[in-house]
Design a protein around this motif. Structure first.
Motif, PDB file in Angstrom:
ATOM      1  N   ARG A 121      22.611 -22.896   1.216  1.00 32.23           N
ATOM      2  CA  ARG A 121      23.112 -23.294  -0.198  1.00 32.23           C
ATOM      3  C   ARG A 121      22.936 -24.678  -0.279  1.00 32.23           C
ATOM      4  NH1 ARG A 121      27.753 -20.536   2.036  1.00 32.23           N
ATOM      5  NH2 ARG A 121      28.688 -22.506   2.797  1.00 32.23           N
ATOM      6  N   ALA A 122      22.971 -25.464   0.485  1.00 31.29           N
ATOM      7  CA  ALA A 122      22.418 -26.898   0.236  1.00 31.29           C
ATOM      8  C   ALA A 122      21.009 -26.895  -0.267  1.00 31.29           C
ATOM      9  CB  ALA A 122      22.720 -27.738   1.596  1.00 31.29           C
ATOM     10  N   ALA A 123      20.218 -26.258   0.254  1.00 32.18           N
ATOM     11  CA  ALA A 123      18.777 -26.474  -0.163  1.00 32.18           C
ATOM     12  C   ALA A 123      18.775 -25.963  -1.795  1.00 32.18           C
ATOM     13  CB  ALA A 123      18.102 -25.427   0.697  1.00 32.18           C
ATOM     14  N   LEU A 124      19.436 -24.997  -2.130  1.00 35.06           N
ATOM     15  CA  LEU A 124      19.392 -24.554  -3.562  1.00 35.06           C
ATOM     16  C   LEU A 124      20.444 -25.632  -4.175  1.00 35.06           C
ATOM     17  CD1 LEU A 124      20.280 -20.767  -2.958  1.00 35.06           C
ATOM     18  CD2 LEU A 124      18.272 -21.766  -4.143  1.00 35.06           C
ATOM     19  N   ALA A 125      21.253 -26.140  -3.680  1.00 37.76           N
ATOM     20  CA  ALA A 125      21.982 -27.018  -4.269  1.00 37.76           C
ATOM     21  C   ALA A 125      21.180 -28.348  -4.765  1.00 37.76           C
ATOM     22  CB  ALA A 125      23.511 -27.643  -3.735  1.00 37.76           C
ATOM     23  N   ARG A 126      20.403 -28.615  -3.610  1.00 33.45           N
ATOM     24  CA  ARG A 126      19.639 -29.949  -3.889  1.00 33.45           C
ATOM     25  C   ARG A 126      18.603 -29.803  -5.091  1.00 33.45           C
ATOM     26  NH1 ARG A 126      15.700 -32.857   0.426  1.00 33.45           N
ATOM     27  NH2 ARG A 126      14.575 -34.278  -1.090  1.00 33.45           N
ATOM     28  N   VAL A 127      18.030 -28.307  -5.654  1.00 30.78           N
ATOM     29  CA  VAL A 127      17.262 -28.091  -6.479  1.00 30.78           C
ATOM     30  C   VAL A 127      17.934 -27.765  -7.854  1.00 30.78           C
ATOM     31  CG1 VAL A 127      15.258 -27.844  -5.244  1.00 30.78           C
ATOM     32  CG2 VAL A 127      16.556 -25.688  -5.661  1.00 30.78           C
ATOM     33  N   GLY A 128      19.370 -27.946  -7.794  1.00 28.28           N
ATOM     34  CA  GLY A 128      20.159 -27.500  -8.771  1.00 28.28           C
ATOM     35  C   GLY A 128      20.489 -25.977  -9.176  1.00 28.28           C
ATOM     36  N   LEU A 129      20.192 -25.384  -8.189  1.00 24.26           N
ATOM     37  CA  LEU A 129      20.521 -23.804  -8.366  1.00 24.26           C
ATOM     38  C   LEU A 129      21.371 -23.237  -7.509  1.00 24.26           C
ATOM     39  CD1 LEU A 129      16.638 -23.084  -8.564  1.00 24.26           C
ATOM     40  CD2 LEU A 129      18.130 -22.961 -10.449  1.00 24.26           C
ATOM     41  N   ALA A 130      22.370 -24.075  -7.173  1.00 21.86           N
ATOM     42  CA  ALA A 130      23.584 -23.504  -6.281  1.00 21.86           C
ATOM     43  C   ALA A 130      24.194 -22.100  -6.953  1.00 21.86           C
ATOM     44  CB  ALA A 130      24.639 -24.383  -5.866  1.00 21.86           C
ATOM     45  N   ASP A 131      24.231 -22.230  -8.244  1.00 18.64           N
ATOM     46  CA  ASP A 131      24.865 -21.005  -8.857  1.00 18.64           C
ATOM     47  C   ASP A 131      23.984 -19.797  -9.276  1.00 18.64           C
ATOM     48  OD1 ASP A 131      23.375 -22.373 -10.458  1.00 18.64           O
ATOM     49  OD2 ASP A 131      24.748 -22.249 -12.362  1.00 18.64           O
ATOM     50  N   ARG A 132      22.787 -19.954  -8.699  1.00 18.49           N
ATOM     51  CA  ARG A 132      21.833 -18.844  -8.893  1.00 18.49           C
ATOM     52  C   ARG A 132      21.394 -18.242  -7.337  1.00 18.49           C
ATOM     53  NH1 ARG A 132      23.065 -19.739 -13.177  1.00 18.49           N
ATOM     54  NH2 ARG A 132      21.847 -19.929 -15.029  1.00 18.49           N
ATOM     55  N   ALA A 133      22.022 -18.529  -6.480  1.00 22.09           N
ATOM     56  CA  ALA A 133      21.862 -17.939  -5.187  1.00 22.09           C
ATOM     57  C   ALA A 133      21.668 -16.385  -4.947  1.00 22.09           C
ATOM     58  CB  ALA A 133      22.823 -18.440  -4.078  1.00 22.09           C
ATOM     59  N   GLY A 134      22.255 -15.840  -5.737  1.00 20.59           N
ATOM     60  CA  GLY A 134      22.346 -14.174  -5.622  1.00 20.59           C
ATOM     61  C   GLY A 134      21.271 -13.594  -6.757  1.00 20.59           C
ATOM     62  N   HIS A 135      20.642 -14.448  -7.506  1.00 14.81           N
ATOM     63  CA  HIS A 135      19.692 -14.048  -8.485  1.00 14.81           C
ATOM     64  C   HIS A 135      18.288 -13.678  -8.096  1.00 14.81           C
ATOM     65  CE1 HIS A 135      23.005 -15.505 -11.093  1.00 14.81           C
ATOM     66  NE2 HIS A 135      22.252 -15.097 -12.023  1.00 14.81           N
ATOM     67  N   ARG A 136      17.884 -12.737  -8.353  1.00 13.57           N
ATOM     68  CA  ARG A 136      16.287 -12.243  -7.956  1.00 13.57           C
ATOM     69  C   ARG A 136      15.501 -12.963  -9.037  1.00 13.57           C
ATOM     70  NH1 ARG A 136      19.263  -7.974  -6.390  1.00 13.57           N
ATOM     71  NH2 ARG A 136      18.706  -7.113  -4.298  1.00 13.57           N
ATOM     72  N   PRO A 137      14.140 -13.228  -8.545  1.00 11.04           N
ATOM     73  CA  PRO A 137      13.200 -13.871  -9.441  1.00 11.04           C
ATOM     74  C   PRO A 137      12.935 -13.346 -10.769  1.00 11.04           C
ATOM     75  CG  PRO A 137      12.243 -13.663  -7.007  1.00 11.04           C
ATOM     76  CD  PRO A 137      13.440 -12.924  -7.015  1.00 11.04           C
ATOM     77  N   GLY A 138      13.051 -12.391 -10.851  1.00 11.31           N
ATOM     78  CA  GLY A 138      12.969 -11.742 -12.218  1.00 11.31           C
ATOM     79  C   GLY A 138      13.955 -11.908 -13.191  1.00 11.31           C
ATOM     80  N   GLU A 139      15.309 -12.551 -12.630  1.00  6.16           N
ATOM     81  CA  GLU A 139      16.445 -13.196 -13.546  1.00  6.16           C
ATOM     82  C   GLU A 139      16.412 -14.496 -13.554  1.00  6.16           C
ATOM     83  OE1 GLU A 139      19.629  -9.673 -11.935  1.00  6.16           O
ATOM     84  OE2 GLU A 139      19.056 -11.418 -10.400  1.00  6.16           O
ATOM     85  N   LEU A 140      15.240 -15.240 -13.319  1.00  8.06           N
ATOM     86  CA  LEU A 140      15.089 -16.689 -13.212  1.00  8.06           C
ATOM     87  C   LEU A 140      14.058 -16.963 -14.079  1.00  8.06           C
ATOM     88  CD1 LEU A 140      15.568 -17.633  -9.484  1.00  8.06           C
ATOM     89  CD2 LEU A 140      17.361 -17.347 -11.222  1.00  8.06           C
ATOM     90  N   SER A 141      14.339 -18.150 -14.721  1.00  7.39           N
ATOM     91  CA  SER A 141      13.053 -18.999 -15.582  1.00  7.39           C
ATOM     92  C   SER A 141      11.861 -19.134 -14.587  1.00  7.39           C
ATOM     93  CB  SER A 141      13.429 -19.831 -16.472  1.00  7.39           C
ATOM     94  OG  SER A 141      13.806 -21.066 -15.583  1.00  7.39           O
ATOM     95  N   GLY A 142      10.926 -19.535 -15.135  1.00 11.14           N
ATOM     96  CA  GLY A 142      10.003 -19.979 -14.393  1.00 11.14           C
ATOM     97  C   GLY A 142      10.152 -21.318 -13.588  1.00 11.14           C
ATOM     98  N   GLY A 143      10.587 -22.096 -14.433  1.00 13.36           N
ATOM     99  CA  GLY A 143      11.123 -23.407 -13.560  1.00 13.36           C
ATOM    100  C   GLY A 143      12.062 -23.234 -12.624  1.00 13.36           C
ATOM    101  N   GLN A 144      12.899 -22.209 -12.761  1.00 14.02           N
ATOM    102  CA  GLN A 144      13.910 -22.000 -11.700  1.00 14.02           C
ATOM    103  C   GLN A 144      13.326 -21.223 -10.690  1.00 14.02           C
ATOM    104  OE1 GLN A 144      16.674 -19.729 -14.080  1.00 14.02           O
ATOM    105  NE2 GLN A 144      18.069 -21.291 -14.446  1.00 14.02           N
ATOM    106  N   GLN A 145      12.272 -20.509 -10.696  1.00 12.12           N
ATOM    107  CA  GLN A 145      11.689 -19.884  -9.663  1.00 12.12           C
ATOM    108  C   GLN A 145      10.846 -20.740  -8.872  1.00 12.12           C
ATOM    109  OE1 GLN A 145       9.536 -15.983 -10.377  1.00 12.12           O
ATOM    110  NE2 GLN A 145      10.081 -16.391 -12.680  1.00 12.12           N
ATOM    111  N   GLN A 146      10.340 -21.740  -9.620  1.00 16.95           N
ATOM    112  CA  GLN A 146       9.308 -23.114  -8.903  1.00 16.95           C
ATOM    113  C   GLN A 146      10.335 -23.717  -8.160  1.00 16.95           C
ATOM    114  OE1 GLN A 146       7.040 -23.297  -7.313  1.00 16.95           O
ATOM    115  NE2 GLN A 146       5.423 -24.247  -8.754  1.00 16.95           N
TER     116      GLN A 146
END
Length: 263
Positions: A121-146
């Motif tokens: 969770r901390a790793a995802l929060a650091r890149v601003g994606l704490a609220d996307r933890a349960g999303h699969r790559p196909g549900e994320l934008s390119g920037g979010q995937q990176q």
């Protein structure tokens, strides 16, 4: 005392009849951000792959965190890449069936560790994606995937992070955010980042830009600006003597450039 995170000595790599690297000598200081640039076929991706232990050179020496990669078996090289080296690629390389959190945790699972949820969770929060933890790559934008890919690379706390065109598939806004995060890993965490890019704006976020031409180092800039990098890429390959002059010129430009001051 300054230490060296990665050292390349007389590095050579041939692919059949093509010489991709022709005696490259480079040091990458611990806690620095270096961009590697050059035209297509200059050897920049081959340099990155050899330095990261993804490809074996045909001559010379590669040292990462004081370890000579040439003396390692394939198993020990795999372990070193897993524990000491992080990777971010243009194509993200996320597993589509896994959630963002599961993708981030994957390196720890492959190392036989049970990833603590708080750490993921901390790793995802650091890149601003704490609220996307349960999303699969196909549900994320390119920037979010990176950014998920970056969190995955950083969770093992590597000594060196290698980035191969990390903004190449992103729009300008998403690219700026990824570059900000890369810059932060250097400034806040003291990590060493080595990035291949074709983009002068991306290169301007680095401390140093190394230029390759025909498999050789053609010069470098320190304190680069986007304008200085673009000018250097448009001109002929510099000699070692002109490289120092170019660096001094770039430093002067950086002092006067509002863009560099904002970086």
């Amino acid at each position: 005392m300054t230490t060296t995170a990665v050292r390349l000595t007389a590095l050579r790599r041939r692919h059949r009849d093509v010489t991709a690297l022709d005696g490259v000598d480079l040091d990458f200081r611990t806690g620095s951000f270096t961009a590697v640039m050059g035209p297509s076929g200059s050897g920049k991706s081959t340099l990155l792959h050899c330095a990261a232990g993804l490809d074996r050179p045909t001559g010379g020496r590669v040292e990462v965190a004081g370890v000579d990669l040439g003396g390692l078996s394939e198993r020990r090289l795999t372990l070193l890449r897993r524990d000491r080296i992080g990777f971010v690629f243009q194509a993200f390389n996320l597993l589509p069936s896994l959630t963002a959190a599961q993708n981030v945790a994957l390196p720890l699972r492959l190392a036989g560790r049970r990833p603590p949820r708080a750490e993921v969770r901390a790793a995802l929060a650091r890149v601003g994606l704490a609220d996307r933890a349960g999303h699969r790559p196909g549900e994320l934008s390119g920037g979010q995937q990176q950014r998920v890919a970056l969190a995955r690379a950083l969770i093992t706390r590597p000594a060196v992070l290698f980035a191969d065109e990390p903004t190449g598939a992103l729009d300008s806004a998403a690219g700026r955010e990824v570059l900000r995060l890369l810059r932060e890993t250097v400034d806040r965490d003291g990590m060493t980042v080595i990035m291949v890019t074709h983009d002068p704006v991306a290169a301007s976020r680095a401390d140093r830009v190394v230029f390759l031409a025909d498999g050789r180092v053609g010069g470098e800039l320190t304190a680069p600006t986007a304008e200085a990098v673009a000018h250097r890429m448009a001109g002929p390959a510099s000699t070692p003597a002109s490289s120092a002059s170019a660096s001094a010129s770039a430093s002067a430009s950086a002092s006067a450039s509002p863009e560099r001051a904002a970086c």
